[in-house]
Every structure is written in structure tokens, then in C-alpha cells.
Design a protein around this motif. Structure first.
Motif, PDB file in Angstrom:
ATOM      1  N   ASP A  49       0.823  -1.210   0.000  1.00 25.72           N
ATOM      2  CA  ASP A  49       0.000   0.000   0.000  1.00 25.72           C
ATOM      3  C   ASP A  49       0.857   1.260   0.000  1.00 25.72           C
ATOM      4  O   ASP A  49       0.530   2.252  -0.646  1.00 25.72           O
ATOM      5  CB  ASP A  49      -0.939   0.019   1.205  1.00 25.72           C
ATOM      6  CG  ASP A  49      -2.019  -1.034   1.095  1.00 25.72           C
ATOM      7  OD1 ASP A  49      -2.312  -1.470  -0.037  1.00 25.72           O
ATOM      8  OD2 ASP A  49      -2.588  -1.414   2.141  1.00 25.72           O
ATOM      9  N   GLU A  50       1.965   1.234   0.738  1.00 27.16           N
ATOM     10  CA  GLU A  50       2.858   2.387   0.775  1.00 27.16           C
ATOM     11  C   GLU A  50       3.535   2.589  -0.579  1.00 27.16           C
ATOM     12  O   GLU A  50       3.700   3.723  -1.038  1.00 27.16           O
ATOM     13  CB  GLU A  50       3.907   2.205   1.873  1.00 27.16           C
ATOM     14  CG  GLU A  50       3.344   2.283   3.266  1.00 27.16           C
ATOM     15  CD  GLU A  50       4.376   1.981   4.331  1.00 27.16           C
ATOM     16  OE1 GLU A  50       4.171   2.453   5.467  1.00 27.16           O
ATOM     17  OE2 GLU A  50       5.369   1.281   4.054  1.00 27.16           O
ATOM     18  N   THR A  59       2.330   1.777  -3.500  1.00 35.47           N
ATOM     19  CA  THR A  59       1.320   2.340  -4.391  1.00 35.47           C
ATOM     20  C   THR A  59       1.132   3.824  -4.135  1.00 35.47           C
ATOM     21  O   THR A  59       1.032   4.616  -5.072  1.00 35.47           O
ATOM     22  CB  THR A  59      -0.019   1.593  -4.210  1.00 35.47           C
ATOM     23  OG1 THR A  59       0.197   0.215  -4.496  1.00 35.47           O
ATOM     24  CG2 THR A  59      -1.082   2.145  -5.140  1.00 35.47           C
ATOM     25  N   ALA A  60       1.106   4.224  -2.864  1.00 34.82           N
ATOM     26  CA  ALA A  60       0.899   5.628  -2.518  1.00 34.82           C
ATOM     27  C   ALA A  60       2.018   6.512  -3.051  1.00 34.82           C
ATOM     28  O   ALA A  60       1.767   7.568  -3.642  1.00 34.82           O
ATOM     29  CB  ALA A  60       0.782   5.787  -1.006  1.00 34.82           C
ATOM     30  N   HIS A  83       2.102   9.545  -6.296  1.00 35.66           N
ATOM     31  CA  HIS A  83       2.288  10.950  -5.923  1.00 35.66           C
ATOM     32  C   HIS A  83       3.253  11.601  -6.904  1.00 35.66           C
ATOM     33  O   HIS A  83       4.293  11.026  -7.230  1.00 35.66           O
ATOM     34  CB  HIS A  83       2.827  11.072  -4.498  1.00 35.66           C
ATOM     35  CG  HIS A  83       2.696  12.441  -3.964  1.00 35.66           C
ATOM     36  ND1 HIS A  83       3.643  13.396  -4.183  1.00 35.66           N
ATOM     37  CD2 HIS A  83       1.708  13.025  -3.265  1.00 35.66           C
ATOM     38  CE1 HIS A  83       3.251  14.521  -3.610  1.00 35.66           C
ATOM     39  NE2 HIS A  83       2.078  14.315  -3.046  1.00 35.66           N
ATOM     40  N   LEU A  95      -3.969  10.045   6.115  1.00 38.50           N
ATOM     41  CA  LEU A  95      -3.591  10.102   4.706  1.00 38.50           C
ATOM     42  C   LEU A  95      -2.131  10.514   4.574  1.00 38.50           C
ATOM     43  O   LEU A  95      -1.556  11.126   5.468  1.00 38.50           O
ATOM     44  CB  LEU A  95      -4.484  11.090   3.964  1.00 38.50           C
ATOM     45  CG  LEU A  95      -5.969  10.725   3.925  1.00 38.50           C
ATOM     46  CD1 LEU A  95      -6.747  11.836   3.244  1.00 38.50           C
ATOM     47  CD2 LEU A  95      -6.183   9.408   3.227  1.00 38.50           C
ATOM     48  N   TRP A  96      -1.542  10.212   3.429  1.00 41.08           N
ATOM     49  CA  TRP A  96      -0.168  10.617   3.143  1.00 41.08           C
ATOM     50  C   TRP A  96      -0.153  12.086   2.759  1.00 41.08           C
ATOM     51  O   TRP A  96      -1.055  12.584   2.119  1.00 41.08           O
ATOM     52  CB  TRP A  96       0.409   9.770   2.012  1.00 41.08           C
ATOM     53  CG  TRP A  96       0.620   8.354   2.430  1.00 41.08           C
ATOM     54  CD1 TRP A  96      -0.209   7.309   2.198  1.00 41.08           C
ATOM     55  CD2 TRP A  96       1.726   7.844   3.155  1.00 41.08           C
ATOM     56  NE1 TRP A  96       0.314   6.168   2.743  1.00 41.08           N
ATOM     57  CE2 TRP A  96       1.506   6.464   3.339  1.00 41.08           C
ATOM     58  CE3 TRP A  96       2.888   8.399   3.681  1.00 41.08           C
ATOM     59  CZ2 TRP A  96       2.405   5.639   4.016  1.00 41.08           C
ATOM     60  CZ3 TRP A  96       3.780   7.579   4.348  1.00 41.08           C
ATOM     61  CH2 TRP A  96       3.536   6.225   4.506  1.00 41.08           C
TER      62      TRP A  96
END
Length: 111
Positions: A67-68, A70-71, A75, A96-97
Motif C-alpha cells: 500500500d505504501e 502504491t501511494a 504521488h 492520509l499521506w
């Protein structure tokens, strides 16, 4: 010592994750940074250029989760952060990031 790790992607680039003390001071707790770069050295250089001078990656104890990864890949800056969960905390963070410029922004001077 900061916890951290890395993951090599199929295209050859690397995602580095580091838990560091907050630049906001001791009351800020810890912050988890995610950086995407062509290699580990360049990822750490990106953080050092932002003023986080004592950034080192020793080992691969806390690699980024899928998940990290993908985030950070979605970005535009390729450099994001959020507060790190406390050690021993098993629940996932719902925060949220954030782009790194929001963390390093200086507060406006008070008149």
C-alpha cells in the motif's frame, strides 16, 4: 536508530521507507517517509537535501508495504510522509499521506 527498509521495483527503481524523528521537534513523535528514486543512495540524498542530514538506511527491517509503494508511486513528487504508528501498535494508520513540503513548511512569523 531509525527503522527503515527498501523495495526494488521491476523497472529498477527503489522505494525507501524510513521512520525518523519529526522535524517539528520532540513533541512531533515519529514520521514515516517514503521516497522513490533510481537507487537507495539517491533516495537518501533527496531526504538529506531537505534538511534531514543524519539519514542512513541500515538493513531492511521495515520495508515499505504494498500500500505504501502504491501511494508513493502515485504521488507526483515521489516523496511523502505521515506520522508513524507507535511501536507495538498493530492497528493500521488511518491518516492520509502528505507531500513533504507540508511538513517542512516554516510557520508564518507572528507580529
Amino acid at each position: 536508530m531509525a527503522a527503515g527498509g527498501f523495495c526494488r521495483l521491476p523497472n529498477g527503481s527503489v522505494v525507501v521507507a524510513l521512520n525518523l524523528p519529526s522535524p517539528a521537534g520532540p513533541v512531533g513523535g515519529c514520521v514515516r517517509f517514503l521516497v522513490v528514486a533510481p537507487n537507495r543512495a539517491r533516495a537518501l540524498t533527496r531526504l538529506r537535501n531537505l534538511g534531514l542530514r543524519a539519514v542512513y538506511l541500515r538493513g531492511n527491517a521495515a520495508p515499505p508495504t504494498p500500500d505504501e509503494i502504491t501511494a508513493v508511486l502515485h504521488h507526483p513528487d515521489g516523496l511523502i510522509w505521515r506520522t508513524a504508528p507507535e511501536t507495538g501498535c498493530t492497528e493500521l494508520s488511518q491518516e492520509l499521506w502528505h507531500p513533504v513540503r507540508t511538513l517542512l513548511r516554516r510557520p508564518a512569523p507572528q507580529p
